[in-house]
Design a protein around this motif. Sequence first.
Motif, PDB file in Angstrom:
ATOM      1  N   UNK A  63       0.841  -1.193   0.000  1.00 49.45           N
ATOM      2  CA  UNK A  63       0.000   0.000   0.000  1.00 49.45           C
ATOM      3  C   UNK A  63       0.874   1.239   0.000  1.00 49.45           C
ATOM      4  N   UNK A  64       0.519   2.171  -0.882  1.00 47.27           N
ATOM      5  CA  UNK A  64       1.203   3.464  -0.924  1.00 47.27           C
ATOM      6  C   UNK A  64       0.145   4.552  -0.791  1.00 47.27           C
ATOM      7  N   UNK A  65       0.466   5.576  -0.035  1.00 51.12           N
ATOM      8  CA  UNK A  65      -0.444   6.725   0.064  1.00 51.12           C
ATOM      9  C   UNK A  65      -0.038   7.721  -1.011  1.00 51.12           C
ATOM     10  N   UNK A  66      -1.005   8.053  -1.850  1.00 49.32           N
ATOM     11  CA  UNK A  66      -0.763   8.940  -2.980  1.00 49.32           C
ATOM     12  C   UNK A  66      -1.603  10.195  -2.791  1.00 49.32           C
ATOM     13  N   UNK A  67      -1.011  11.378  -2.951  1.00 49.31           N
ATOM     14  CA  UNK A  67      -1.790  12.609  -2.790  1.00 49.31           C
ATOM     15  C   UNK A  67      -3.004  12.626  -3.716  1.00 49.31           C
ATOM     16  N   UNK A  68      -4.076  13.178  -3.212  1.00 54.77           N
ATOM     17  CA  UNK A  68      -5.312  13.302  -3.976  1.00 54.77           C
ATOM     18  C   UNK A  68      -5.574  14.774  -4.261  1.00 54.77           C
ATOM     19  N   UNK A  69      -6.163  15.054  -5.420  1.00 59.26           N
ATOM     20  CA  UNK A  69      -6.514  16.440  -5.752  1.00 59.26           C
ATOM     21  C   UNK A  69      -7.594  16.951  -4.800  1.00 59.26           C
ATOM     22  N   UNK A  70      -8.442  16.027  -4.356  1.00 55.80           N
ATOM     23  CA  UNK A  70      -9.519  16.376  -3.432  1.00 55.80           C
ATOM     24  C   UNK A  70      -9.393  15.513  -2.203  1.00 55.80           C
ATOM     25  N   UNK A  71      -9.303  16.113  -1.060  1.00 55.62           N
ATOM     26  CA  UNK A  71      -9.324  15.357   0.181  1.00 55.62           C
ATOM     27  C   UNK A  71      -7.999  14.729   0.574  1.00 55.62           C
ATOM     28  N   UNK A  72      -8.076  13.754   1.465  1.00 57.71           N
ATOM     29  CA  UNK A  72      -6.862  13.123   2.008  1.00 57.71           C
ATOM     30  C   UNK A  72      -6.182  12.235   0.965  1.00 57.71           C
ATOM     31  N   UNK A  73      -4.945  11.829   1.244  1.00 60.87           N
ATOM     32  CA  UNK A  73      -4.253  10.932   0.300  1.00 60.87           C
ATOM     33  C   UNK A  73      -5.024   9.628   0.110  1.00 60.87           C
ATOM     34  N   UNK A  74      -4.882   9.059  -1.075  1.00 62.40           N
ATOM     35  CA  UNK A  74      -5.536   7.785  -1.383  1.00 62.40           C
ATOM     36  C   UNK A  74      -4.581   6.643  -1.093  1.00 62.40           C
ATOM     37  N   UNK A  75      -5.150   5.537  -0.655  1.00 61.80           N
ATOM     38  CA  UNK A  75      -4.361   4.321  -0.481  1.00 61.80           C
ATOM     39  C   UNK A  75      -4.417   3.547  -1.803  1.00 61.80           C
ATOM     40  N   UNK A  76      -3.260   3.404  -2.419  1.00 60.82           N
ATOM     41  CA  UNK A  76      -3.172   2.675  -3.689  1.00 60.82           C
ATOM     42  C   UNK A  76      -2.579   1.305  -3.392  1.00 60.82           C
ATOM     43  N   UNK A  77      -3.277   0.281  -3.861  1.00 55.44           N
ATOM     44  CA  UNK A  77      -2.911  -1.101  -3.581  1.00 55.44           C
ATOM     45  C   UNK A  77      -2.210  -1.709  -4.785  1.00 55.44           C
ATOM     46  N   UNK A  78      -1.116  -2.441  -4.508  1.00 54.85           N
ATOM     47  CA  UNK A  78      -0.354  -3.143  -5.542  1.00 54.85           C
ATOM     48  C   UNK A  78      -0.193  -4.588  -5.116  1.00 54.85           C
ATOM     49  N   UNK A  79      -0.393  -5.500  -6.036  1.00 55.18           N
ATOM     50  CA  UNK A  79      -0.216  -6.914  -5.733  1.00 55.18           C
ATOM     51  C   UNK A  79       1.272  -7.206  -5.545  1.00 55.18           C
ATOM     52  N   UNK A  80       1.611  -7.899  -4.475  1.00 56.27           N
ATOM     53  CA  UNK A  80       3.011  -8.258  -4.227  1.00 56.27           C
ATOM     54  C   UNK A  80       3.208  -9.756  -4.505  1.00 56.27           C
TER      55      UNK A  80
END
Length: 115
Positions: A63-80
């Motif tokens: 999981x990586x937190x990516x800045x969002x244009x609106x609101x809090x950062x988004x949690x982006x999920x990547x398969x490991x």
Amino acid sequence: MGNQMTEMLKGTLEGIVLAILARRSAYGYEITAWLRDRGFSDIAEGTIYALLVRVEQRGFVDVAKVPSEKGPPRKVYSLNAKGREQLAEFWGTWSVLTERIEQLRDNDNRQDEGA
């Protein structure tokens, strides 16, 4: 979606989400939208978020937190790697299950023709 479809989907949704994440990293709403675009219109966003928490806890995704244009950062999920192993197991189980179900259907069809 009928009740039977909903129940069957519950048992396969984790594998479906892992398969989506095998294609590319995504956040919860993207996964929900992707599923809805493909006919899974009754899937609630909350269902996907709860599933993502479970696969994160089980160590199948990074999981990586990516800045969002609106609101809090988004949690982006990547398969490991562990998630890819789980997905491979899912597809193996799916293949066995669908083969056995097809055999049942074929046997029913042959019995109907012979009756």
